[in-house]
Write a protein that holds these residues in place. Structure first.
Motif, PDB file in Angstrom:
ATOM      1  N   SER A 199      26.151  10.291  22.286  1.00  0.00           N
ATOM      2  CA  SER A 199      25.646  10.399  20.922  1.00  0.00           C
ATOM      3  C   SER A 199      24.256   9.776  20.859  1.00  0.00           C
ATOM      4  O   SER A 199      24.076   8.609  21.205  1.00  0.00           O
ATOM      5  CB  SER A 199      26.576   9.689  19.934  1.00  0.00           C
ATOM      6  N   PHE A 227      34.316  11.140  21.865  1.00  0.00           N
ATOM      7  CA  PHE A 227      33.333  11.227  20.778  1.00  0.00           C
ATOM      8  C   PHE A 227      33.316   9.928  19.975  1.00  0.00           C
ATOM      9  O   PHE A 227      32.247   9.402  19.635  1.00  0.00           O
ATOM     10  CB  PHE A 227      33.665  12.388  19.840  1.00  0.00           C
ATOM     11  N   ASN A 283      25.390  14.877  18.775  1.00  0.00           N
ATOM     12  CA  ASN A 283      26.541  14.722  19.663  1.00  0.00           C
ATOM     13  C   ASN A 283      26.530  15.737  20.794  1.00  0.00           C
ATOM     14  O   ASN A 283      26.046  16.865  20.628  1.00  0.00           O
ATOM     15  CB  ASN A 283      27.852  14.882  18.883  1.00  0.00           C
ATOM     16  N   GLU A 336      36.132  16.945  17.688  1.00  0.00           N
ATOM     17  CA  GLU A 336      34.894  16.304  17.248  1.00  0.00           C
ATOM     18  C   GLU A 336      34.977  15.954  15.766  1.00  0.00           C
ATOM     19  O   GLU A 336      34.562  14.856  15.352  1.00  0.00           O
ATOM     20  CB  GLU A 336      33.694  17.214  17.509  1.00  0.00           C
TER      21      GLU A 336
END
Length: 410
Positions: A396, A284, A386, A319
């Motif tokens: 993203s 992420f 995301n 996340e």
């Protein structure tokens, strides 16, 4: 660096979706405003299991499609959903279908034609000596998603179907943007579709130990819940019509504002297991940093994030840790539609992007994870979406609300 007058934009000209939120933009926005949920209990191996079906109105649209063309009845549900969403996107974009439509198509799916595949395979196991229908192979291949959408639209251009698990739809955005920026295409349809509410697919999710134990009427999918895994499967599709436009073409649009794709960042981390994820959410982090760099934005420019957050304790926490690493303690508005429609796997990123579009245009009262926000409480300009999937991949997407030069707000 190009001046604004020389700039080219990747503009979202139209979008379409079919999900538990509805089958038309009006129904979708009404569902967001009301907080309607799509969950119902489906008996799976004798156990009531929460799932998110498409809305009744959307189901009626799907059945109309099946009646419209007998061939469509033989297609997998995932393909049917993609056709409906693509038709909406093209109509909203105003792209004519009177002649062959010059447009590329990249619509992916995590599982593909799982309904037909399970049906045909079950029949094969019962009578393996019986000759299979010649339709089995072409109707269960992943490639028939984009090809049947092209057939329905009479489109001419590159056709791509792919699977990158739950990052599929956002990686379709990335691919479409790459084709458009390269000059190899002028228009591209991108998105994802999923129809995973089948016995074998539900069993797979349960085997991982992430499926929600709550009933459909107990808010079964609870993103950012720290006590329980609350993953719930949903079905749906969302497709976006992207077009490369010069500044002059952009100024010629009939609307004063439009949404452009500012960036699609990619991230990867070596997964500790087939379903594992680092506590820091390194994939992420990489995807968000990549997107910000591409868009030439800082973290402070992002007004809101539509989270991936599927309701798994480890994934949701990772996340949020990644967001904390990138954004620090800065206040960012978090949103999620999984509290209403669950996790639609390969279609989820596209449906999250649809939610982002609604936020950018303030089409509805959005449900924030910490409470409710009225339309005039937040008017984002830069919004991030995301998505992440098995294997350590993440993506993203940054969407930006852009006004014409003579409009307030640019």
């Amino acid at each position: 660096m190009k001046s604004r007058g020389d700039q080219e934009w990747i503009v979202v000209r139209g979008m379409g979706s079919i999900s538990g939120l509805g089958g038309t933009p009006e129904e979708v926005y009404a569902s967001y405003t009301s907080g309607k949920t799509a969950f119902t209990n489906l008996s799976h191996l004798g156990i009531d299991t929460p799932v998110a079906l498409i809305s009744l109105a959307a189901e009626n649209l799907l059945q109309d499609l099946v009646r419209e063309n007998p061939i469509y009845a033989s297609l997998d549900r995932s393909v049917q959903l993609a056709i409906l969403a693509a038709r909406q996107a093209v109509a909203q974009a105003g792209w004519t279908t009177d002649e062959e439509l010059p447009v590329g198509i990249n619509i992916g799916s995590s599982r593909g034609a799982t309904g037909l595949f399970e049906h045909f395979h079950a029949d094969f196991l019962k009578t393996p000596e019986k000759r299979l229908s010649p339709a089995v192979s072409p109707s269960t291949t992943l490639g028939n998603v984009a090809s049947w959408v092209a057939n329905d639209l009479q489109a001419q251009g590159p056709l791509i179907s792919h699977s990158v698990t739950c990052s599929t739809a956002l990686q379709a955005f990335a691919n479409g943007v790459a084709w458009l920026k390269s000059g190899m295409a002028k228009r591209f349809l991108v998105g994802g579709t999923e129809a995973p509410l089948t016995p074998f697919t539900i069993a797979q999710m349960k085997s991982i130990g992430i499926y929600s134990k709550f009933r459909a009427d107990e808010n079964p999918c609870r993103p950012l819940n720290k006590e329980h895994n609350t993953f719930v499967l949903g079905e749906g599709a969302a497709v976006f019509a992207l077009e490369r436009m010069t500044q002059q073409e952009f100024e010629g649009l009939r609307r004063e504002k439009a949404v452009v794709v500012a960036a699609v960042g990619m991230g990867y981390e070596r997964s500790p297991s087939k379903t594992g994820i680092s506590k820091e959410g390194l994939h992420f982090q990489a995807a968000m940093r990549d997107a910000l760099q591409q868009a030439n934005l800082s973290h402070a420019d992002i007004d809101a994030i539509v989270l991936h957050a599927p309701g798994t304790k480890a994934g949701d926490a990772a996340e949020m840790n990644a967001i904390l690493s990138i954004f620090g303690e800065d206040a960012v508005n978090f949103f999620s539609n999984k509290i209403q429609i669950g996790h639609t796997l390969g279609a989820s990123g596209a449906l999250s992007a649809e939610m982002g579009m609604g936020l950018l245009f303030s089409h509805f009262n959005a449900s924030r994870l910490q409470g409710t926000i009225a339309p005039d409480t937040i008017q984002p300009t830069h919004l991030m979406v995301n998505a992440a999937g098995f294997g350590g991949n993440a993506a993203s997407l940054i969407l930006t609300l852009l006004a014409k030069e003579n409009s307030i707000g640019y």
